[in-house]
Design a protein around this motif. Structure first.
Motif, PDB file in Angstrom:
ATOM      1  N   ALA A  17      51.257  87.705  -4.603  1.00  0.00           N
ATOM      2  CA  ALA A  17      51.679  87.674  -3.199  1.00  0.00           C
ATOM      3  C   ALA A  17      52.782  88.695  -2.940  1.00  0.00           C
ATOM      4  O   ALA A  17      52.751  89.453  -1.957  1.00  0.00           O
ATOM      5  CB  ALA A  17      52.155  86.266  -2.829  1.00  0.00           C
ATOM      6  N   VAL A  18      53.755  88.737  -3.847  1.00  0.00           N
ATOM      7  CA  VAL A  18      54.856  89.695  -3.720  1.00  0.00           C
ATOM      8  C   VAL A  18      54.332  91.127  -3.763  1.00  0.00           C
ATOM      9  O   VAL A  18      54.691  91.971  -2.924  1.00  0.00           O
ATOM     10  CB  VAL A  18      55.873  89.462  -4.856  1.00  0.00           C
ATOM     11  CG1 VAL A  18      56.858  90.617  -4.943  1.00  0.00           C
ATOM     12  CG2 VAL A  18      56.606  88.139  -4.648  1.00  0.00           C
ATOM     13  N   GLU A  19      53.493  91.415  -4.736  1.00  0.00           N
ATOM     14  CA  GLU A  19      52.968  92.773  -4.887  1.00  0.00           C
ATOM     15  C   GLU A  19      52.135  93.190  -3.680  1.00  0.00           C
ATOM     16  O   GLU A  19      52.245  94.329  -3.201  1.00  0.00           O
ATOM     17  CB  GLU A  19      52.136  92.858  -6.160  1.00  0.00           C
ATOM     18  CG  GLU A  19      52.950  92.686  -7.436  1.00  0.00           C
ATOM     19  CD  GLU A  19      52.078  92.597  -8.681  1.00  0.00           C
ATOM     20  OE1 GLU A  19      52.575  92.933  -9.765  1.00  0.00           O
ATOM     21  OE2 GLU A  19      50.909  92.176  -8.561  1.00  0.00           O
ATOM     22  N   ALA A  20      51.305  92.276  -3.177  1.00  0.00           N
ATOM     23  CA  ALA A  20      50.470  92.605  -2.021  1.00  0.00           C
ATOM     24  C   ALA A  20      51.300  92.851  -0.778  1.00  0.00           C
ATOM     25  O   ALA A  20      50.971  93.724   0.039  1.00  0.00           O
ATOM     26  CB  ALA A  20      49.473  91.474  -1.762  1.00  0.00           C
ATOM     27  N   ALA A  21      52.385  92.096  -0.628  1.00  0.00           N
ATOM     28  CA  ALA A  21      53.259  92.307   0.524  1.00  0.00           C
ATOM     29  C   ALA A  21      53.823  93.720   0.521  1.00  0.00           C
ATOM     30  O   ALA A  21      53.822  94.412   1.552  1.00  0.00           O
ATOM     31  CB  ALA A  21      54.386  91.277   0.520  1.00  0.00           C
ATOM     32  N   LEU A  56      55.730  82.280   4.810  1.00  0.00           N
ATOM     33  CA  LEU A  56      55.869  81.510   3.576  1.00  0.00           C
ATOM     34  C   LEU A  56      54.528  81.416   2.870  1.00  0.00           C
ATOM     35  O   LEU A  56      53.499  81.121   3.492  1.00  0.00           O
ATOM     36  CB  LEU A  56      56.367  80.092   3.901  1.00  0.00           C
ATOM     37  CG  LEU A  56      56.423  79.085   2.744  1.00  0.00           C
ATOM     38  CD1 LEU A  56      57.489  79.477   1.730  1.00  0.00           C
ATOM     39  CD2 LEU A  56      56.698  77.674   3.276  1.00  0.00           C
ATOM     40  N   VAL A  57      54.538  81.669   1.558  1.00  0.00           N
ATOM     41  CA  VAL A  57      53.357  81.455   0.713  1.00  0.00           C
ATOM     42  C   VAL A  57      53.702  80.356  -0.283  1.00  0.00           C
ATOM     43  O   VAL A  57      54.647  80.489  -1.071  1.00  0.00           O
ATOM     44  CB  VAL A  57      52.938  82.736  -0.025  1.00  0.00           C
ATOM     45  CG1 VAL A  57      51.799  82.419  -1.014  1.00  0.00           C
ATOM     46  CG2 VAL A  57      52.494  83.806   0.956  1.00  0.00           C
ATOM     47  N   ALA A  83      49.482  86.384   1.189  1.00  0.00           N
ATOM     48  CA  ALA A  83      50.643  87.168   1.625  1.00  0.00           C
ATOM     49  C   ALA A  83      50.288  88.082   2.788  1.00  0.00           C
ATOM     50  O   ALA A  83      51.023  88.156   3.782  1.00  0.00           O
ATOM     51  CB  ALA A  83      51.193  87.979   0.458  1.00  0.00           C
ATOM     52  N   ARG A  84      49.171  88.784   2.666  1.00  0.00           N
ATOM     53  CA  ARG A  84      48.787  89.691   3.759  1.00  0.00           C
ATOM     54  C   ARG A  84      48.539  88.922   5.051  1.00  0.00           C
ATOM     55  O   ARG A  84      48.965  89.361   6.133  1.00  0.00           O
ATOM     56  CB  ARG A  84      47.542  90.488   3.357  1.00  0.00           C
ATOM     57  CG  ARG A  84      47.808  91.535   2.273  1.00  0.00           C
ATOM     58  CD  ARG A  84      46.635  92.502   2.131  1.00  0.00           C
ATOM     59  NE  ARG A  84      45.447  91.825   1.629  1.00  0.00           N
ATOM     60  CZ  ARG A  84      45.076  91.814   0.356  1.00  0.00           C
ATOM     61  NH1 ARG A  84      45.824  92.434  -0.551  1.00  0.00           N
ATOM     62  NH2 ARG A  84      43.972  91.201  -0.028  1.00  0.00           N
TER      63      ARG A  84
END
Length: 406
Positions: A19-23, A103-104, A303-304
């Protein structure tokens, strides 16, 4: 995307990291906070019951410098989330409170523990790095091992024990293992690997008690059998980590219930990984998957979508998992709820086979033993909605090509 926004990801494992990386890949330049219950940096969980038990190291997915400097993540590790307020848009973890714009939820699942074993040393689940390290140390010390549950985790622990030449017994309450994962017929075929690997498998019997004076000494079974044990590992399933969400207003039913975009119904809140029970458009029903591939994919999608809900994309997938026992690899794609299972290559009593699963006139699953080159081909067929006839035709072509190459 606006730099004034704050993305909070709860759960510092695979789904949370993705999620962090995709953001960041999507261009988000606001704040990101990653909250994790364990003190460790995000690490890969499947090796815990595989290569880590065999003595290999388990480095984190990303070093702290990469997370903090390159990805610009604020790490809040070592304190589990305890509450979510969807009205105030806040998450509480330990003594801190984090406000969020998006929020994820990626808190995963926790291993089921054996009842009435609290405080008894030598009794373990296997879900975290610390769990696996304790089990590995016991195996290294030559522990007499009893595994409760003949699922994939338990079977991998048994395999690790046998690799050391240790005696190990698996106790399984069901008459046939892995019925929910791969169906009755193929569950029996997979279970046969235990006999070949030298593991004693006792099916259709439960555990009455785990006993010992401070440390485990024996396991008493429902049929009166008593097994000596220095190590007991419970592989009896996992429960989605949703306790901290009680009273939050989210719908909780075997996980956080989501729509096809992983949206929970609360503004800005999406879920991913083992904790998410979402509507899979490909099969037309809700699913909660405890699989590496889906956790990675869902973390990125969640995330996206959380950061750009107006353009949220649905997430559909063909479930995929693998497990390594006694030097053999089992792989499964699809779903095991079927009208027919047919072996299309190899032999159930041999070293390799491929079995296909039919529901109506549709190909819905494939199980392989040592069939690594084939399984993803079948996953692609299932993804595009291939018919049963197409699946059988593909299997025929694979067999013919294999004969020609000999």
């Amino acid at each position: 995307m606006s730099s004034g926004r704050h993305l909070v990801v709860v759960g510092a494992s695979l789904a949370g990291l993705r999620a962090v990386e995709a953001a960041r890949r999507s261009g988000f330049d606001g704040r990101i906070t990653l909250i994790g219950a364990e003190p460790h940096l995000p690490y890969d969980r499947p090796p815990l019951s595989k290569t880590f038990l065999d003595g290999e190291d388990l480095p984190p997915f990303r070093g702290e410098e990469v997370l903090r400097e390159e990805l610009g993540v604020e790490l809040a590790l070592g304190a589990a989330a305890t509450a979510l307020d969807i009205g105030a848009r806040t998450v509480r973890a330990g003594e801190r409170e984090f406000g969020y714009d998006a929020l994820v939820i990626a808190t995963g699942a926790g291993a089921r523990a054996l009842p009435r074993t609290g405080g008894l040393r030598g009794v373990h689940t296997l879900r975290t790095r610390d769990d696996a390290l304790a089990v590995r140390r016991a195996l290294d010390a030559g522990a007499r091992t009893v595994v409760v549950g003949a699922g994939f985790i338990g079977s991998e622990v048994a395999s690790a024990a046998r690799k050391r030449g240790l005696d190990v017994t698996i106790v399984e309450a069901l008459p046939t293992p892995l019925v929910r994962a791969v169906g009755e017929t193929m569950g029996g075929a997979c279970a046969a690997l235990h006999a070949r690997g030298g593991t004693e498998l006792r099916c259709g019997v439960g555990v009455s008690a785990v006993e010992g004076d401070g440390r485990v000494e024996r396991v008493r079974l429902s049929d009166g059998t008593v097994l000596a044990a220095d190590l007991v590992v419970a592989g009896i399933g996992a429960v989605p980590a949703t306790g901290w969400l009680a009273g939050s207003g989210l719908t909780l039913d075997d996980g956080v219930v989501c729509d096809e975009t992983l949206f929970t119904g609360a503004p800005g809140v999406y879920a991913a990984g083992d904790v998410a029970r979402w509507h899979n458009p490909l099969f037309g029903r809700h699913m909660r998957l405890e699989h590496w591939t889906s956790a990675a994919e869902q973390g990125a999608v969640a995330a996206r979508n959380a950061l750009d809900p107006a353009d949220a994309k649905p997430y559909s997938t063909v479930p995929y998992f693998w497990s390594d026992w006694y030097g053999a690899r089992i792989q499964f794609v699809g779903v095991p709820v079927t009208d027919e299972v047919r072996v299309v290559d190899g032999d159930l009593a041999g070293e390799r086979f491929v079995a296909l699963y039919r529901a109506g006139d549709r190909l819905v699953g494939a199980l392989t033993l040592n069939g690594q080159p084939q399984v993803m081909k079948y996953r692609g067929l299932i993804m595009r909605g291939a018919s049963w006839a197409e699946g059988l035709e593909f299997a025929d072509r694979r067999r013919a090509a294999a004969k020609e190459s000999v």
